[in-house]
Design a protein around this motif. Structure first.
Motif, PDB file in Angstrom:
ATOM      1  N   LYS A 117      91.845  68.454  -9.509  1.00  0.00           N
ATOM      2  CA  LYS A 117      91.093  68.563  -8.251  1.00  0.00           C
ATOM      3  C   LYS A 117      90.561  69.977  -8.044  1.00  0.00           C
ATOM      4  O   LYS A 117      89.467  70.172  -7.503  1.00  0.00           O
ATOM      5  CB  LYS A 117      91.993  68.139  -7.093  1.00  0.00           C
TER       6      LYS A 117
ATOM      7  N   TRP B 200      92.820  54.215  -4.311  1.00  0.00           N
ATOM      8  CA  TRP B 200      92.062  55.353  -3.840  1.00  0.00           C
ATOM      9  C   TRP B 200      90.630  54.863  -3.714  1.00  0.00           C
ATOM     10  O   TRP B 200      90.091  54.247  -4.644  1.00  0.00           O
ATOM     11  CB  TRP B 200      92.038  56.487  -4.844  1.00  0.00           C
TER      12      TRP B 200
ATOM     13  N   PHE C 220      98.211  61.631  -6.145  1.00  0.00           N
ATOM     14  CA  PHE C 220      97.353  62.598  -5.463  1.00  0.00           C
ATOM     15  C   PHE C 220      98.049  63.945  -5.307  1.00  0.00           C
ATOM     16  O   PHE C 220      97.436  65.000  -5.499  1.00  0.00           O
ATOM     17  CB  PHE C 220      96.915  62.086  -4.089  1.00  0.00           C
ATOM     18  N   HIS C 221      99.308  63.943  -4.968  1.00  0.00           N
ATOM     19  CA  HIS C 221     100.035  65.182  -4.713  1.00  0.00           C
ATOM     20  C   HIS C 221     100.644  65.810  -5.965  1.00  0.00           C
ATOM     21  O   HIS C 221     101.228  66.891  -5.885  1.00  0.00           O
ATOM     22  CB  HIS C 221     101.118  64.938  -3.656  1.00  0.00           C
ATOM     23  N   SER C 222     100.489  65.158  -7.105  1.00  0.00           N
ATOM     24  CA  SER C 222     101.098  65.656  -8.342  1.00  0.00           C
ATOM     25  C   SER C 222     100.440  66.958  -8.801  1.00  0.00           C
ATOM     26  O   SER C 222      99.256  67.194  -8.551  1.00  0.00           O
ATOM     27  CB  SER C 222     100.974  64.615  -9.450  1.00  0.00           C
TER      28      SER C 222
ATOM     29  N   TYR D 148      97.298  66.169 -10.939  1.00  0.00           N
ATOM     30  CA  TYR D 148      96.048  65.838 -10.251  1.00  0.00           C
ATOM     31  C   TYR D 148      95.516  67.039  -9.473  1.00  0.00           C
ATOM     32  O   TYR D 148      94.307  67.281  -9.431  1.00  0.00           O
ATOM     33  CB  TYR D 148      96.180  64.632  -9.321  1.00  0.00           C
ATOM     34  N   GLN D 149      96.397  67.796  -8.854  1.00  0.00           N
ATOM     35  CA  GLN D 149      95.938  68.959  -8.099  1.00  0.00           C
ATOM     36  C   GLN D 149      95.239  69.972  -9.007  1.00  0.00           C
ATOM     37  O   GLN D 149      94.285  70.630  -8.596  1.00  0.00           O
ATOM     38  CB  GLN D 149      97.100  69.592  -7.327  1.00  0.00           C
TER      39      GLN D 149
ATOM     40  N   THR E  57     100.100  57.718  -3.790  1.00  0.00           N
ATOM     41  CA  THR E  57     100.360  58.943  -3.039  1.00  0.00           C
ATOM     42  C   THR E  57     100.917  60.030  -3.947  1.00  0.00           C
ATOM     43  O   THR E  57     100.491  61.185  -3.896  1.00  0.00           O
ATOM     44  CB  THR E  57     101.327  58.641  -1.873  1.00  0.00           C
ATOM     45  N   ASP E  58     101.890  59.662  -4.780  1.00  0.00           N
ATOM     46  CA  ASP E  58     102.488  60.639  -5.691  1.00  0.00           C
ATOM     47  C   ASP E  58     101.454  61.207  -6.653  1.00  0.00           C
ATOM     48  O   ASP E  58     101.476  62.401  -6.972  1.00  0.00           O
ATOM     49  CB  ASP E  58     103.638  60.010  -6.474  1.00  0.00           C
TER      50      ASP E  58
END
Length: 97
Positions: free
Chosen positions: A78, A6, A69-71, A74-75, A66-67
Motif C-alpha cells: 500500500k 474488499w 489489510f492490516h498485515s 499489505y501495508q 481484515t488481517d
C-alpha cells in the motif's frame, strides 16, 4: 461462515508504479487466501459517482480480509500505491441468506 470482500474504487495516476504495487500485494493476498473477482475490468457508470477502476477481492472470511489489510505485507504494498493513486475501499461480509 460467510466470505468477505474488499471493494475498492481507485484512480491510478502512474500505471508503471501501480504495476509494482500489484506485484507487491500478491504476497499478502496469497497469505490470506484472497481471490480476485473483479480487477479493473471495463465498467459502466449508471448511477452516482465512482473512480475509474473497481476491484473486488474475495477472502475466506471477515477476519482474513481484515488481517490482510492490516498485515505488514499489505501495508508495504500500500505504501507503493498511496502516492500514485486515490482509493475508496471497504471490507464487507458476504450475505449467505
Amino acid at each position: 461462515m460467510p466470505k468477505a470482500y474488499w471493494v475498492a474504487h481507485v484512480d491510478v495516476h502512474d500505471p508503471d508504479i501501480y504495476a509494482k504495487y500489484r506485484a507487491a500485494n500478491a504476497v499478502a493476498f496469497a497469505k490470506y487466501g484472497a481471490r480476485f473477482l473483479i480487477r479493473g475490468a471495463p465498467q459502466q457508470q449508471i448511477e452516482g459517482q465512482t473512480r475509474s477502476r473497481t476491484v473486488v477481492i474475495e477472502f475466506p472470511d471477515l477476519q482474513a480480509a481484515t488481517d490482510c489489510f492490516h498485515s505488514p505485507e499489505y501495508q508495504a504494498a500500500k505504501a507503493i500505491r498511496d502516492p500514485i493513486s486515490s482509493a475508496d475501499t471497504v471490507i464487507i461480509e458476504g450475505y449467505e441468506g
